[in-house]
Design an enzyme around this catalytic site. Structure first.
Site, PDB file in Angstrom:
ATOM      1  N   ASP A 393     -18.167  31.759   3.791  1.00  0.00           N
ATOM      2  CA  ASP A 393     -17.192  30.685   3.625  1.00  0.00           C
ATOM      3  C   ASP A 393     -16.839  30.497   2.153  1.00  0.00           C
ATOM      4  O   ASP A 393     -17.612  30.842   1.256  1.00  0.00           O
ATOM      5  CB  ASP A 393     -17.771  29.388   4.196  1.00  0.00           C
ATOM      6  CG  ASP A 393     -16.696  28.431   4.682  1.00  0.00           C
ATOM      7  OD1 ASP A 393     -15.520  28.611   4.304  1.00  0.00           O
ATOM      8  OD2 ASP A 393     -17.032  27.501   5.449  1.00  0.00           O
ATOM      9  N   GLU A 396     -13.136  31.911  -2.210  1.00  0.00           N
ATOM     10  CA  GLU A 396     -12.042  31.937  -3.198  1.00  0.00           C
ATOM     11  C   GLU A 396     -12.546  32.094  -4.640  1.00  0.00           C
ATOM     12  O   GLU A 396     -11.880  32.807  -5.387  1.00  0.00           O
ATOM     13  CB  GLU A 396     -11.211  30.644  -3.079  1.00  0.00           C
ATOM     14  CG  GLU A 396     -10.542  30.466  -1.738  1.00  0.00           C
ATOM     15  CD  GLU A 396     -11.452  29.817  -0.688  1.00  0.00           C
ATOM     16  OE1 GLU A 396     -12.515  29.277  -1.066  1.00  0.00           O
ATOM     17  OE2 GLU A 396     -11.107  29.873   0.496  1.00  0.00           O
ATOM     18  N   ASP A 466      -8.887  25.967   6.523  1.00  0.00           N
ATOM     19  CA  ASP A 466      -9.087  24.661   7.165  1.00  0.00           C
ATOM     20  C   ASP A 466      -7.744  23.992   7.435  1.00  0.00           C
ATOM     21  O   ASP A 466      -7.401  22.951   6.863  1.00  0.00           O
ATOM     22  CB  ASP A 466      -9.958  23.775   6.272  1.00  0.00           C
ATOM     23  CG  ASP A 466     -11.339  24.369   6.052  1.00  0.00           C
ATOM     24  OD1 ASP A 466     -11.727  25.281   6.802  1.00  0.00           O
ATOM     25  OD2 ASP A 466     -12.031  23.935   5.114  1.00  0.00           O
TER      26      ASP A 466
END
Length: 783
Positions: A393, A396, A466
C-alpha cells in the site's frame, strides 16, 4: 582598406547565423554536437530509438531504472543530405537536422510519425547537480509536433474521465489515485517514453506537445514504433520487461475490507463463503494486524493480540482452499524493529508520511541494502507464516508538508527530487527479486497503489486508489484503467463499489444498485476484488439468496469462474506475446473514428465487448427508504464498433458493427457482446479455481469470420513454465468450411490431462458437437 573592413564585418555578421556542428557515426547510431548541445541517437532495435541530449559541459551518464533491454544488433542505412543526417532501420527512420538539432521520425516509406519542434529543447541552466532550489534551474523539457487530429493515450492513471490526452496539461506525480507514467502512444502506431523520474508536466496545446521535468542533467527519451497500438505495447515490454505469469487462483474472486479486525473474522469470512457455496479464492488482510498503536505502524509482524497464531491462520485458510495476501507499507512507526534498523543505517527519508501525527517515516527504497532489510522482515514474519502475496500500500509514497530541503535530501540514487516518481518501481522490485530468490514454488503476486514504467516485470497489479463510491467516480474508472494499460502495464483493478461510501451503505438499495453494477464491471477486470472502508462488501451484506442484489453478485462471481480457461489463457498471452487484457477499442478498431475517445466501453481480451452500466435506473427514493422499481425495463446506449459483426452474449442475437443501439439492462445483466470470429472456452461451475481439472470444457464458436484460440495450462503456481514446462492447444475455426480443428498439444507438465472432452457450441445455429481429444489433431465439421 575601408572595403576590406566592410567585407570582414559582413562575414562576421553572417557567421552569427551559422551554427557550429560536428558528428560521428557509432555502432548503433550517431553522435553529434550542435552549438552547445551534445546529441546521441541510438537504435536499441529496428523499432526502438533512444535520444539523449545534454550540455557540452556535462558528462551525461545514466543507467535507466525502467529500461532493461540490451542493445540489439541493428542494421542501419546512413545518409547525409545537406545538413540532415538520416538513419534508417528496417522499420523506421530517424533524421537529425544539424542546423537546429531537432529530430524527426518517419516510417521507412516516408510517412511522418513524430517530430521535435525546432529550437524547443531545454537543458538545465545549472550544471551542478543539486544546486537548483526547487528545480528552478535544473529542469529539462522537449516539445514535439503532432498532427492536429492525432489522438494519444497513456500517461499512467488519471482520474479526470478522459481517454484522449490531447489538449491537456497534467502534472505527473505519484499520489493516491494518480499514477504517473511519462509515456504516451498514438493511433499512428508509435509511442514515446520520457525517461525521467522527477515531477514532470505534460502539456498539449497549440504550441506543441511538451514534457517538462523538474530535474535532470539531460533529455532522455525513447521513440517506439510498433506499427499499431498492440505493437507499441510490445515494444514497451521489450524495452522495460515482460510481465510474469500469475498463479491460477488469482483469477478467482477476492474479498477484502478495511479491515478484518481479528484472525477469527478473517478465517470465518472464508468459511462463510464456503458454507454459502459462493466461490472465493482470495482474502486480504488490511492494516493494523501489527498493532493498534501507530508507534508500531507497519511493524511487519503480527503484534496485534487479535492475531495470535498467523501460521495456524494460514493453515486454516488453506484447508478451505483459499489464499491470503497482506498489507505492507513503506513507512514505519518509531517503535518498530524495521524503523530502528533503518534509522541506525541512515535509511529513512526525512518527511512526514501517513499517519502524520506519529512521526512515521518512509524507508529509502533506492538503496539495495534497504530493500534487503525490508524483505528480511517480510520474509521472517510474514512469508514464513505462509502468506501468499503482498498488498504493498501507499507506494507513491504518501508525503505531506515536504520542504525544499527535504525534496533535495540524498537517497541511494541521488536527491529525492530527481527520483521521486520511481519510488514504487524500486520498492516493488525489492519484494519481487527477493521472493524469487527464496522460492520458485510460489509465484509472486503484488497488489500495489502506484507504479512507474517497467513495473509489470515485477508481478505488479495496481488498483485505482481510495476512490469514492459514487456513480461519477465509477464512470471515470474505465478511462483510468485503459490509459494505464496502454502504458504497457497490463494488470489493473478498482475497489469494487469504491473505497469511500459517503452516502448510503450495503443495506440501502441505492448503494446496492451501484455496487452490483460495479461488480459486473469487476468481473471483466484483470482482478475481481471487492474492497472498501466504511461499508462492508461480503455477499451476505447485500441480503440472502433470493434477494436481488445477493443473486446478481453470485451470478457474476460464478461467471468469472466459468471463464477461468479463457482468463488464464489470456494471462499467458500477456506473458508470452506482450498481450493486453483491458483493451481500448482503438486497439482493435483503429479505423473507426467513433471509438478514438470512447471511455465507456472496452474489449476484454480480443473477443468480449464490455459495456458497464454506469448510471442508476431502479433505486427510487433516498437511502434506507429507497425501493427497487423493476416495473419498467430501462435501456442503456451501446455502440458496436464497425468492421465486424457482434453477438449478444446473453441472447446470442447477431448484430452488425457500426451500430448504435439501446440495450435493455435488467439489474442482473451487463451489456456484453462477442466479436464474430471468436472462440470462448468455459469451464465447470466450481467453488475455487483449482477445484476441478479442465477435463470437460465448453467450446463456444461465434461464426462470421475465422477464429483462433490457444488454450494454456500448467502446474498453476510455480515458475516451471519459465523452463518450458507447460502445454498449449491451438484451436482454429474455418468459417467458410464450418470446420473446427483442435491441433496437436504442444508441451507437457506433471499432472497434465492426457484426454479431455470438448462440448462444441456453434452460436446462432443451435448446432453442437462433442469431441473427445487425446492430444492429437482432430478436425470436425459442425452442421
Amino acid at each position: 582598406m575601408k572595403k576590406i573592413i566592410v567585407l570582414l564585418l559582413y562575414i562576421l555578421s553572417c557567421s552569427m547565423f551559422i551554427r557550429a556542428y560536428d558528428y560521428e557515426r557509432t555502432e548503433r547510431g550517431l553522435k553529434a554536437t550542435v552549438d552547445s548541445m551534445n546529441i546521441e541517437i541510438t537504435f536499441y532495435s529496428p523499432k526502438i530509438v533512444r535520444v539523449v541530449k545534454s550540455h557540452i559541459k556535462t558528462s551525461f551518464r545514466k543507467e535507466s531504472l525502467s529500461v532493461t533491454k540490451p542493445l540489439e544488433i541493428t542494421l542501419l542505412n546512413f545518409v547525409r543530405e545537406s545538413n540532415v543526417l538520416q538513419l534508417k532501420s528496417s522499420f523506421l527512420c530517424a533524421t537529425l537536422n544539424l542546423l537546429t538539432g531537432s529530430i524527426a521520425f518517419t516510417s521507412t516509406n516516408g510517412r511522418p510519425l513524430l517530430a521535435e519542434k525546432e529550437n524547443a529543447a531545454c537543458l538545465p541552466l545549472s550544471l551542478v547537480r543539486g544546486k537548483a532550489e526547487g528545480g528552478k534551474n535544473s529542469g529539462v523539457s522537449q516539445t514535439f509536433l503532432l498532427d492536429k487530429q492525432e489522438a494519444i493515450y497513456g500517461l499512467g492513471q488519471q482520474q479526470e474521465g478522459r481517454m484522449n490526452r490531447r489538449g491537456e496539461s497534467i502534472l505527473l506525480i505519484q499520489k493516491n489515485m494518480i499514477i504517473a507514467v511519462p509515456f504516451f502512444q498514438s493511433v499512428k502506431g508509435y509511442g514515446l517514453f520520457w525517461d525521467n523520474y522527477s515531477a514532470t508536466r505534460f502539456t498539449d496545446n497549440l504550441e506543441g506537445t511538451t514534457f517538462s521535468s523538474e530535474a535532470g542533467d539531460g533529455i532522455d527519451y525513447y521513440f517506439l514504433y510498433g506499427g499499431s497500438m498492440d505493437g507499441t505495447i510490445a515494444c514497451m515490454r521489450d524495452l522495460t520487461g515482460q510481465a510474469p505469469l500469475y498463479p491460477l487462483w488469482t483469477w478467482g474472486y477476492w474479498q477484502s475490507k478495511e479491515r478484518y479486525a481479528s484472525q477469527k473474522e478473517l478465517t470465518e469470512t472464508v468459511k462463510r463463503y464456503r458454507k454459502l457455496h459462493v466461490p472465493i479464492d482470495g482474502i486480504i488482510q488490511d492494516w493494523r494486524y501489527w498493532s493498534m498503536d501507530n508507534a508500531y505502524w507497519n511493524g511487519m509482524e503480527f503484534g496485534n493480540p487479535e492475531f495470535p497464531d498467523p501460521v495456524g491462520m494460514m493453515k486454516e485458510i488453506r484447508e478451505y482452499n483459499a489464499h491470503a495476501i497482506i498489507s505492507v507499507w513503506p513507512s514505519f512507526g518509531t517503535r518498530t524493529k524495521p524503523y530502528q534498523v533503518f534509522r541506525e543505517k541512515g535509511m529513512l527519508l526525512d518527511f512526514e508520511s501517513f499517519p502524520q501525527e506519529d512521526s512515521v517515516r518512509v524507508y529509502d527504497a533506492y538503496r539495495p541494502e534497504a530493500r534487503d532489510i525490508y524483505w528480511d522482515f517480510m520474509h521472517k514474519n510474514l512469508f514464513s507464516a505462509g502468506i501468499d502475496g503482498w498488498w504493498l500500500d501507499a507506494t507513491e509514497p504518501e508525503y505531506s508538508n515536504v520542504t525544499q530541503a527535504q525534496w533535495n535530501q540524498p537517497t541511494g540514487l541521488g536527491i529525492f527530487r530527481e527520483v521521486r516518481n520511481a519510488f514504487p518501481l524500486m520498492s516493488v522490485q525489492g519484494v519481487y527479486d527477493h521472493q524469487r530468490k527464496v522460492s520458485e514454488e510460489k509465484r509472486v503476486y503484488i497488489l500495489t497503489r502506484s507504479a512507474f514504467a517497467g513495473q509489470q516485470r515485477y508481478a505488479s497489479t495496481c488498483w485505482s486508489g481510495d476512490i469514492d463510491g459514487d456513480w461519477e467516480t465509477f464512470r471515470k474508472q474505465i478511462p483510468a484503467g485503459l490509459n494505464f494499460s496502454l502504458c504497457g502495464l497490463p494488470y489493473w483493478n478498482t475497489d469494487i463499489g469504491g473505497f469511500w461510501v459517503r452516502d448510503g451503505s450495503s443495506a440501502h438499495n441505492d448503494y446496492r444498485e451501484l455496487y452490483v453494477r460495479w461488480l459486473q464491471f469487476g468481473a471483466f477486470s484483470p482482478m475481481m476484488r471487492s474492497h472498501g472502508s466504511n461499508t462492508p462488501r461480503e455477499i451476505w451484506q447485500f441480503g440472502q439468496k433470493g434477494d436481488w442484489a445477493y443473486d446478481v453478485i453470485e451470478k457474476f462471481i460464478r461467471l468469472r469462474y466459468k471463464l477461468l480457461p479463457y482468463n488464464y489463457s489470456l494471462s499467458w498471452e500477456v506473458t508470452s506475446r506482450s498481450g493486453s487484457i483491458m483493451r481500448m477499442l482503438s486497439m482493435d478498431f483503429p479505423n473507426d473514428r467513433k471509438v478514438h475517445d470512447m471511455g465507456t466501453e472496452y474489449m476484454y481480451g480480443r473477443s468480449f465487448l464490455v459495456v458497464p452500466v454506469m448510471q442508476p435506473f431502479y433505486s427510487k427514493g433516498e437511502k434506507a427508504a429507497s425501493i427497487m422499481d423493476f416495473s419498467s425495463m430501462q435501456k442503456y446506449p451501446v455502440y458496436l464498433p464497425k468492421g465486424t459483426d457482434w453477438y449478444d452474449f446473453w441472447t446470442k442475437e447477431k448484430l452488425p458493427g457500426g451500430t448504435n443501439l439501446q440495450r435493455e439492462v435488467p439489474i442482473d445483466l451487463i451489456p456484453l457482446y462477442v466479436k464474430a470470429g471468436s472462440i470462448i472456452l468455459m469451464g465447470a461451475d466450481v467453488q475455487y479455481a483449482a477445484e476441478q481439472n479442465w477435463q470437460n470444457l465448453e467450446l463456444w464458436i461465434y461464426p462470421g469470420a475465422d477464429a483462433e484460440f490457444i488454450l494454456y495450462e500448467d502446474e498453476k503456481d510455480n515458475y516451471n513454465y519459465e523452463k518450458g514446462i507447460y502445454s498449449t492447444i491451438r484451436i482454429r475455426w474455418d468459417d467458410s468450411n464450418r470446420t473446427v480443428t483442435i491441433e496437436d498439444r504442444q508441451g507437457e507438465f506433471p499432472g497434465m490431462l492426457k484426454e479431455r472432452n470438448f462440448s462444441v457450441f456453434l452460436v446462432g445455429t443451435g448446432k453442437t458437437e462433442n469431441i473427445k481429444y487425446d492430444g492429437k489433431t482432430i478436425k470436425k465439421t459442425i452442421g
